[in-house]
Design an enzyme around this catalytic site. Structure first.
Site, PDB file in Angstrom:
ATOM      1  N   GLU A   1      -6.264  -7.668  -0.613  1.00 13.80           N
ATOM      2  CA  GLU A   1      -6.368  -7.518   0.904  1.00 13.80           C
ATOM      3  C   GLU A   1      -7.832  -6.671   0.966  1.00 13.80           C
ATOM      4  O   GLU A   1      -8.087  -5.622   0.573  1.00 13.80           O
ATOM      5  CB  GLU A   1      -5.469  -6.628   1.382  1.00 13.80           C
ATOM      6  CG  GLU A   1      -5.517  -6.464   3.126  1.00 13.80           C
ATOM      7  CD  GLU A   1      -4.639  -5.696   3.816  1.00 13.80           C
ATOM      8  OE1 GLU A   1      -3.262  -5.818   3.352  1.00 13.80           O
ATOM      9  OE2 GLU A   1      -4.699  -4.802   4.426  1.00 13.80           O
TER      10      GLU A   1
ATOM     11  N   GLU B   1       0.784  -1.223  -0.010  1.00 17.35           N
ATOM     12  CA  GLU B   1      -0.096   0.079   0.174  1.00 17.35           C
ATOM     13  C   GLU B   1       0.834   1.142   0.022  1.00 17.35           C
ATOM     14  O   GLU B   1       1.350   1.752   1.020  1.00 17.35           O
ATOM     15  CB  GLU B   1      -0.990   0.007   1.122  1.00 17.35           C
ATOM     16  CG  GLU B   1      -1.977  -0.863   1.183  1.00 17.35           C
ATOM     17  CD  GLU B   1      -3.032  -0.989   2.241  1.00 17.35           C
ATOM     18  OE1 GLU B   1      -2.639  -0.113   3.355  1.00 17.35           O
ATOM     19  OE2 GLU B   1      -3.951  -1.731   2.084  1.00 17.35           O
TER      20      GLU B   1
HETATM   21  C1  IDC Z   1      -2.826  -3.784  10.427  1.00 19.44           C
HETATM   22  C2  IDC Z   1      -3.020  -4.996  11.451  1.00 19.44           C
HETATM   23  C3  IDC Z   1      -2.924  -4.353  12.884  1.00 19.44           C
HETATM   24  C4  IDC Z   1      -1.390  -3.858  12.966  1.00 19.44           C
HETATM   25  C5  IDC Z   1      -1.232  -2.491  11.773  1.00 19.44           C
HETATM   26  C6  IDC Z   1      -0.030  -1.861  11.725  1.00 19.44           C
HETATM   27  O1  IDC Z   1      -4.259  -5.253  11.219  1.00 19.44           O
HETATM   28  O2  IDC Z   1      -2.799  -5.331  13.914  1.00 19.44           O
HETATM   29  O3  IDC Z   1      -1.019  -3.266  14.250  1.00 19.44           O
HETATM   30  O4  IDC Z   1      -1.543  -3.084  10.678  1.00 19.44           O
HETATM   31  O5  IDC Z   1       0.878  -2.396  11.225  1.00 19.44           O
HETATM   32  C7  IDC Z   1      -4.130  -1.999   5.727  1.00 19.44           C
HETATM   33  C8  IDC Z   1      -2.777  -2.746   5.771  1.00 19.44           C
HETATM   34  C9  IDC Z   1      -2.555  -3.702   7.088  1.00 19.44           C
HETATM   35  C10 IDC Z   1      -3.257  -3.187   8.203  1.00 19.44           C
HETATM   36  C11 IDC Z   1      -4.688  -3.036   7.882  1.00 19.44           C
HETATM   37  C12 IDC Z   1      -5.455  -2.730   9.129  1.00 19.44           C
HETATM   38  O6  IDC Z   1      -2.346  -3.218   4.422  1.00 19.44           O
HETATM   39  O7  IDC Z   1      -0.889  -4.091   7.232  1.00 19.44           O
HETATM   40  O8  IDC Z   1      -3.246  -4.213   9.147  1.00 19.44           O
HETATM   41  N1  IDC Z   1      -5.042  -2.311   6.838  1.00 19.44           N
HETATM   42  O9  IDC Z   1      -5.230  -1.346   9.522  1.00 19.44           O
HETATM   43  N2  IDC Z   1      -4.542  -1.414   4.860  1.00 19.44           N
HETATM   44  C13 IDC Z   1      -5.709  -0.992   5.201  1.00 19.44           C
HETATM   45  C14 IDC Z   1      -6.089  -1.452   6.275  1.00 19.44           C
END
Ligand code: IDC
Length: 343
Positions: free
Chosen positions: A270, A182
């Site tokens: 995702e 992302e």
């Molecule tokens: C989130 C995880 C969370 C972690 C966070 C930070 O769910 O546990 O603490 O990342 O690293 C994304 C990302 C994905 C995120 C997810 C939710 O690709 O890494 O995971 N998210 O925030 N993009 C949109 C949402």
């Protein structure tokens, strides 16, 4: 030979055959019992997606299989493999495959040290790809940039990583490469992501001529409509769109429609049905609208994420400590919605 001698011989042969059959079953039975897995594997061979569909390709806006037929995968993404490596095990993947019709595993490896990027994390990704291959599941190797916003921040590491991965897996027919999870912040498709993607694609194609390469877009892989204005040249390249249904709604769905109408092949590598923090309440109405749209355009998808973290996007209940063999009662609300429903 006299009649009695012939009769005697026949009887000896028959007794020997019965003995041989008995011996075989005595030998086979304990093996089957001991290795429950192998028995189930054989009976579930119908679920071996890679055997049935082979190497995937991009044709127009769609994924097609080895026979040129439109194919959609139904996947699950790991959480960061450095944080939840325990779920990268063959039995977990097999559970997803056999109980929940999952045929693709996305291996998410965060790319900064603070988020666990390490040799051990890389080894976990490699293990994951191999388990998926053994089970006839597709595997996405996800270079999970997030805090590092611009893919060029860690471009050198990415080059090294994808050079090694494409070399290792060039003969695998189940592997896809997601080269930047992302991109976010002050990053544009034209001046940052596209040049990065050109370089990484070149690196991968030196080794693996055909594996699908998936490229992210700006604003946390939401701006596929912008990407669609000037996609990359080359075969078997697709673009990722990510959504969190409680946050991303019609505005984002419109971006997808615009991109597909312009001819861009999109994969949702995702998504979740909660908000963009990975937590908060679930929006099943928005999620169902998304799923209908994905179906309309034959778009494949992977749900975030395979872990039991106390956050609503986790597919496993936080009280469940199993790392495989999950039953319906072990799944979170999001897990039940995704895994137990036909979308
Ligand atoms: C989130 C995880 C969370 C972690 C966070 C930070 O769910 O546990 O603490 O990342 O690293 C994304 C990302 C994905 C995120 C997810 C939710 O690709 O890494 O995971 N998210 O925030 N993009 C949109 C949402």
């Amino acid at each position: 030979m006299s009649k009695t001698l012939k009769g005697l011989l026949k009887r000896v042969i028959a007794i020997n055959m019965i003995l041989a059959i008995c011996l075989c079953s005595v030998y086979v039975m304990p093996v089957d019992k001991a290795d429950n897995n192998s028995v189930k594997l054989a009976s579930a061979s119908a679920k071996n997606a890679v055997r049935a569909h082979g190497r995937l390709r991009i044709r127009g806006t769609r994924i097609v299989d080895k026979n040129g037929k439109t194919f959609r995968f139904r996947g699950v993404s790991t959480h960061g493999v450095a944080w939840f490596p325990q779920y990268v095990n063959k039995r977990a993947f097999k559970t997803l495959r056999d109980k929940y019709n999952v045929n693709c595993i996305r291996l998410a490896m965060y790319t900064t040290k603070q988020d666990g990027y390490s040799k051990a994390a890389r080894q976990t990704v490699i293990k994951g790809v191999k388990y998926a291959k053994q089970l006839g599941m597709y595997a996405i190797i996800d270079w999970h940039i997030l805090n590092d916003g611009n893919p060029n921040t860690n471009k050198k590491k990415a080059i090294k990583f994808f050079r090694a991965m494409s070399k290792k897996f060039k003969s695998y027919n189940n592997v896809m490469y997601e080269i930047c999870n992302e991109p976010n912040g002050n990053v544009s498709w034209k001046s940052d992501i596209k040049p990065y993607a050109k370089k990484i694609t070149k690196v991968i194609r030196k080794n693996d001529k055909r594996g699908i390469i998936i490229v992210g877009s700006s604003t946390w892989s939401q701006d596929v409509d912008v990407t669609a204005q000037s996609p990359l040249k080359g075969k078997n390249i697709a673009y990722s769109l990510h959504f969190y249904a409680a946050t991303h709604k019609d505005w984002n769905r419109q971006k997808l429609t615009t991109a597909v109408k312009k001819g861009l092949p999109v994969i949702v590598t995702e998504f979740s049905i909660c908000d963009a923090s990975g937590n908060g309440s679930l929006d099943k109405k928005s999620a169902n609208t998304w799923m209908r749209l994905l179906k309309k355009y034959h778009i494949s998808y992977c749900a975030w994420s395979l872990c039991n973290k106390a956050e609503s996007s986790a597919l496993i209940k936080s009280s469940c400590t199993k790392t495989y063999g999950f039953n319906k009662s072990d799944l979170s609300a999001a897990g039940k919605w995704y895994l137990c429903k036909k979308h």
